[in-house]
Design a protein around this motif. Structure first.
Motif, PDB file in Angstrom:
ATOM      1  N   ALA A 170       0.825  -1.211   0.000  1.00  0.00           N
ATOM      2  CA  ALA A 170       0.000   0.000   0.000  1.00  0.00           C
ATOM      3  C   ALA A 170       0.856   1.257   0.000  1.00  0.00           C
ATOM      4  N   THR A 171       1.798   1.290  -0.925  1.00  0.00           N
ATOM      5  CA  THR A 171       2.679   2.443  -1.046  1.00  0.00           C
ATOM      6  C   THR A 171       3.005   2.642  -2.520  1.00  0.00           C
ATOM      7  N   GLY A 172       3.916   3.547  -2.819  1.00  0.00           N
ATOM      8  CA  GLY A 172       4.324   3.773  -4.196  1.00  0.00           C
ATOM      9  C   GLY A 172       5.667   3.141  -4.479  1.00  0.00           C
ATOM     10  N   PRO A 173       5.948   2.798  -5.742  1.00  0.00           N
ATOM     11  CA  PRO A 173       7.249   2.199  -6.077  1.00  0.00           C
ATOM     12  C   PRO A 173       8.419   3.057  -5.653  1.00  0.00           C
ATOM     13  N   GLY A 174       8.254   4.382  -5.710  1.00  0.00           N
ATOM     14  CA  GLY A 174       9.339   5.270  -5.326  1.00  0.00           C
ATOM     15  C   GLY A 174       9.762   5.101  -3.883  1.00  0.00           C
ATOM     16  N   ALA A 175       8.788   4.815  -3.020  1.00  0.00           N
ATOM     17  CA  ALA A 175       9.115   4.615  -1.608  1.00  0.00           C
ATOM     18  C   ALA A 175       9.949   3.363  -1.407  1.00  0.00           C
ATOM     19  N   ILE A 176       9.715   2.353  -2.239  1.00  0.00           N
ATOM     20  CA  ILE A 176      10.490   1.112  -2.142  1.00  0.00           C
ATOM     21  C   ILE A 176      11.911   1.344  -2.623  1.00  0.00           C
ATOM     22  N   TYR A 177      12.053   2.121  -3.696  1.00  0.00           N
ATOM     23  CA  TYR A 177      13.389   2.414  -4.226  1.00  0.00           C
ATOM     24  C   TYR A 177      14.249   3.178  -3.220  1.00  0.00           C
ATOM     25  N   TRP A 178      13.616   3.825  -2.267  1.00  0.00           N
ATOM     26  CA  TRP A 178      14.370   4.514  -1.227  1.00  0.00           C
ATOM     27  C   TRP A 178      15.159   3.525  -0.377  1.00  0.00           C
ATOM     28  N   HIS A 179      14.637   2.283  -0.267  1.00  0.00           N
ATOM     29  CA  HIS A 179      15.263   1.262   0.580  1.00  0.00           C
ATOM     30  C   HIS A 179      16.021   0.209  -0.227  1.00  0.00           C
ATOM     31  N   VAL A 180      15.585  -0.043  -1.464  1.00  0.00           N
ATOM     32  CA  VAL A 180      16.174  -1.096  -2.298  1.00  0.00           C
ATOM     33  C   VAL A 180      16.384  -0.530  -3.696  1.00  0.00           C
ATOM     34  N   THR A 181      17.569  -0.709  -4.247  1.00  0.00           N
ATOM     35  CA  THR A 181      17.891  -0.059  -5.512  1.00  0.00           C
ATOM     36  C   THR A 181      17.332  -0.775  -6.739  1.00  0.00           C
ATOM     37  N   GLY A 182      17.059  -2.063  -6.627  1.00  0.00           N
ATOM     38  CA  GLY A 182      16.567  -2.784  -7.795  1.00  0.00           C
ATOM     39  C   GLY A 182      16.176  -4.211  -7.449  1.00  0.00           C
ATOM     40  N   LYS A 183      15.695  -4.937  -8.460  1.00  0.00           N
ATOM     41  CA  LYS A 183      15.192  -6.290  -8.240  1.00  0.00           C
ATOM     42  C   LYS A 183      16.295  -7.244  -7.805  1.00  0.00           C
ATOM     43  N   ASP A 184      17.479  -7.121  -8.394  1.00  0.00           N
ATOM     44  CA  ASP A 184      18.573  -8.019  -8.023  1.00  0.00           C
ATOM     45  C   ASP A 184      18.924  -7.884  -6.545  1.00  0.00           C
ATOM     46  N   GLU A 185      18.996  -6.646  -6.073  1.00  0.00           N
ATOM     47  CA  GLU A 185      19.287  -6.435  -4.653  1.00  0.00           C
ATOM     48  C   GLU A 185      18.175  -6.994  -3.777  1.00  0.00           C
ATOM     49  N   LEU A 186      16.940  -6.835  -4.227  1.00  0.00           N
ATOM     50  CA  LEU A 186      15.805  -7.331  -3.461  1.00  0.00           C
ATOM     51  C   LEU A 186      15.805  -8.851  -3.392  1.00  0.00           C
ATOM     52  N   LEU A 187      16.092  -9.514  -4.512  1.00  0.00           N
ATOM     53  CA  LEU A 187      16.152 -10.974  -4.514  1.00  0.00           C
ATOM     54  C   LEU A 187      17.266 -11.474  -3.605  1.00  0.00           C
ATOM     55  N   ASN A 188      18.395 -10.812  -3.651  1.00  0.00           N
ATOM     56  CA  ASN A 188      19.510 -11.207  -2.796  1.00  0.00           C
ATOM     57  C   ASN A 188      19.160 -11.014  -1.320  1.00  0.00           C
ATOM     58  N   ALA A 189      18.495  -9.894  -1.007  1.00  0.00           N
ATOM     59  CA  ALA A 189      18.107  -9.625   0.381  1.00  0.00           C
ATOM     60  C   ALA A 189      17.077 -10.633   0.867  1.00  0.00           C
ATOM     61  N   ALA A 190      16.135 -11.005  -0.002  1.00  0.00           N
ATOM     62  CA  ALA A 190      15.115 -11.982   0.380  1.00  0.00           C
ATOM     63  C   ALA A 190      15.755 -13.351   0.623  1.00  0.00           C
ATOM     64  N   THR A 191      16.657 -13.743  -0.255  1.00  0.00           N
ATOM     65  CA  THR A 191      17.357 -15.020  -0.086  1.00  0.00           C
ATOM     66  C   THR A 191      18.182 -15.014   1.187  1.00  0.00           C
ATOM     67  N   ASP A 192      18.883 -13.923   1.417  1.00  0.00           N
ATOM     68  CA  ASP A 192      19.731 -13.822   2.606  1.00  0.00           C
ATOM     69  C   ASP A 192      18.899 -13.884   3.876  1.00  0.00           C
TER      70      ASP A 192
END
Length: 236
Positions: free
Chosen positions: A46-68
């Protein structure tokens, strides 16, 4: 009299990297890697994509963080279990290996991510823990890398294949039906060309994936401990 502008309701929980990663894991588990987009994640949070980019730079970083996040929780749990006084290095390795196997089974996308980024922290966590137990086993230093690598490759290979089977072959049939069909196919193979495969068809039909995984792991551990067992310097 001026009309007072109503302020938007505050979030019960502020958006954080941890919340984003948890939402990503839930999305990956339900819909797979292909469905993980910042737009879908924004809708879930329930937010905007821009707010997510503030914490995570892209999909690769997000996948790595989720796996970790999944692997870190798993290794923490298995480390606390393996750290008991009764645990041998072999038992600790079995606990760790089964933890990774179950994690990949529960989160099939993890297997792909671990294999895709061998230099990243999720895989290194597993490799580091395996290596420590290999050292405790008394394996000589020149053989430690090979021993830990063999274990890691087995764990990821079997775990990933098991997850792939669950996602692919079992989508429209149950595991029992799939194994029964495959075993019947094996049993009907040409006896001259496939004598061994025909002979073990019934074992395929009734095997348990986790049990077979641990048996294979023990074969590797037996080979490591037999080949690299510490030498007693005391003369007989």
């Amino acid at each position: 009299m001026a009309t007072r502008t109503r302020r938007p309701e505050r979030r019960e929980e502020p958006l954080s990297r941890q919340r984003i990663v948890e939402a990503a894991i839930a999305l990956l588990d339900t819909a797979g890697e292909g469905a993980l987009t910042f737009r879908a994640l924004a809708e879930r949070l329930a937010t905007g994509p821009g707010a997510i980019y503030w914490h995570v730079t892209g999909k690769d970083e997000l996948l790595n963080a989720a796996t970790d996040a999944v692997i870190a929780t798993m290794t923490a749990d298995t480390t606390s279990t393996a750290g008991t006084a009764a645990a041998t290095p072999q038992e600790a390795i079995r606990t760790l290996a089964l933890g990774v196997f179950d994690a990949i089974d529960a989160h099939p996308w993890i297997g792909t991510q671990l294999a895709r980024a061998p230099s990243q922290s999720p895989l290194l966590r597993v490799f580091e823990h395996l290596g420590r137990h290999i050292q405790t086993l008394g394996v000589p230093h020149p053989a430690q890398f090979t021993a830990a690598s063999a274990l890691l490759n087995y764990i990821l290979g079997v775990g990933g294949q098991n997850a792939a089977n669950a996602r692919g072959h079992h989508q429209h049939t149950s595991r029992t039906e799939f194994l029964d069909t495959t075993a019947t196919s094996w049993a009907n193979l040409d006896p001259d060309e496939y004598p061994f495969t025909r002979n073990v068809a019934d074992q395929l039909r009734h095997h348990d994936d986790r049990t077979e995984f641990l048996v294979g792991l023990d074969l590797i551990l037996t080979g490591i401990t037999t080949r690299h067992s510490p030498i007693d310097p005391t003369p007989s």
